[in-house]
Design an enzyme around this catalytic site. Structure first.
Site, mmCIF file in Angstrom:
data_model
loop_
_atom_site.group_PDB
_atom_site.id
_atom_site.type_symbol
_atom_site.label_atom_id
_atom_site.label_comp_id
_atom_site.label_asym_id
_atom_site.label_seq_id
_atom_site.Cartn_x
_atom_site.Cartn_y
_atom_site.Cartn_z
ATOM 1 N N LYS A 1 0.818 -1.215 0.000
ATOM 2 C CA LYS A 1 0.000 0.000 0.000
ATOM 3 C C LYS A 1 0.853 1.267 0.000
ATOM 4 C CE LYS A 1 -2.263 -0.875 3.792
ATOM 5 N NZ LYS A 1 -1.825 -2.224 4.179
ATOM 6 N N ARG B 1 -9.831 1.754 8.467
ATOM 7 C CA ARG B 1 -9.528 0.351 8.721
ATOM 8 C C ARG B 1 -10.589 -0.331 9.564
ATOM 9 N NH1 ARG B 1 -3.213 0.961 8.749
ATOM 10 N NH2 ARG B 1 -2.639 -1.072 7.975
ATOM 11 N N ARG C 1 11.390 -6.697 4.876
ATOM 12 C CA ARG C 1 11.316 -5.285 5.225
ATOM 13 C C ARG C 1 11.855 -5.065 6.632
ATOM 14 N NH1 ARG C 1 5.539 -2.390 5.047
ATOM 15 N NH2 ARG C 1 5.219 -3.301 7.099
ATOM 16 N N ARG D 1 11.351 -2.024 11.295
ATOM 17 C CA ARG D 1 10.104 -1.656 11.962
ATOM 18 C C ARG D 1 9.828 -2.604 13.115
ATOM 19 N NH1 ARG D 1 5.090 -0.347 8.063
ATOM 20 N NH2 ARG D 1 4.076 -1.529 9.724
ATOM 21 N N ARG E 1 -1.199 -8.930 12.943
ATOM 22 C CA ARG E 1 -1.689 -7.852 12.075
ATOM 23 C C ARG E 1 -2.550 -8.415 10.957
ATOM 24 N NH1 ARG E 1 3.861 -5.720 10.800
ATOM 25 N NH2 ARG E 1 2.912 -4.643 9.056
#
Ligand code: ADP
Length: 186
Positions: free
Chosen positions: A8, A83, A122, A128, A139
């Site tokens: 996204k 969301r 990532r 992160r 998630r």
């Protein structure tokens, strides 16, 4: 829209640039607040680190303030918002007030296994805090429970385009623009 790791953020930047509007990413705004150590950041961090959504009241207020800024007057692209169903309603109210209209909802579809490996990769590049395997899994669950049902709401309004998010970034971007052109013509 799309599950964590669907791409996204990457596509949001291209789409926003193409239309000359700001990309407003709730995840990015939360992360910026976390690294600046603001009160909002402290509040959001406990939820983000656990893979849970930040409470609606906190997120809604943040988006409301952001779309009220000058650079959003001519339009904006939302990445990571809404969301929850409550956020959908809240957004409807906000844009009724600002005079904007929802033109389209891009849903990126991806393969679940591919996503986990993208996110773990990532984690190595960006570091992160919420890209650990357990949190990634949480998630994804939260997405399926709370966010996926939203696509139905927008489908009923006839503004959804579904785009295959697998493959090269450039190919996905091309598909997004084709799909949005189709929506504009319909
Ligand atoms: P992802 O790659 O999981 O889609 P984001 O960068 O968009 O990640 O968001 C990271 C985290 O920020 C989410 O897991 C959640 O805790 C919080 N967050 C972002 N957007 C929202 C939202 N609209 N409502 C509630 N929490 C949000």
């Amino acid at each position: 829209m799309g599950p964590p790791g669907a791409g996204k953020g990457t596509q949001a930047r291209f789409i926003a640039e193409h239309f000359g509007v700001p990309a407003i990413s709730t995840g990015d705004i939360f992360r910026a607040n976390v690294s600046e150590g603001t009160e909002l950041g402290l509040e959001a961090k406990r939820f983000m680190d656990a893979g849970e959504y930040v409470p609606d009241e906190v997120t809604n207020l943040m988006v409301r303030n952001r779309i009220d800024e000058d650079d959003a007057a001519k339009g904006f692209l939302l990445d990571g918002y809404p969301r929850t169903l409550a956020q959908v309603e809240e957004l409807d109210g906000m844009i009724a007030y600002t005079g904007h209209r929802l033109d389209g909802v891009v849903c990126l579809t991806v393969d679940q296994d591919e996503i986990v490996s993208r996110l773990l990769q990532r984690a190595q590049v960006e570091g992160r805090a919420d890209d650990t395997e357990d949190v990634i899994r949480r998630r994804q669950e939260v997405y399926l429970e709370q966010t996926e049902p939203l696509t139905e709401v927008y489908k009923q309004r006839g503004i959804v385009v579904e785009v295959d998010g697998m493959g090269d970034v450039d190919d996905v971007t091309r598909r997004v623009f084709e799909a949005l052109d189709g929506l504009a013509e319909s």
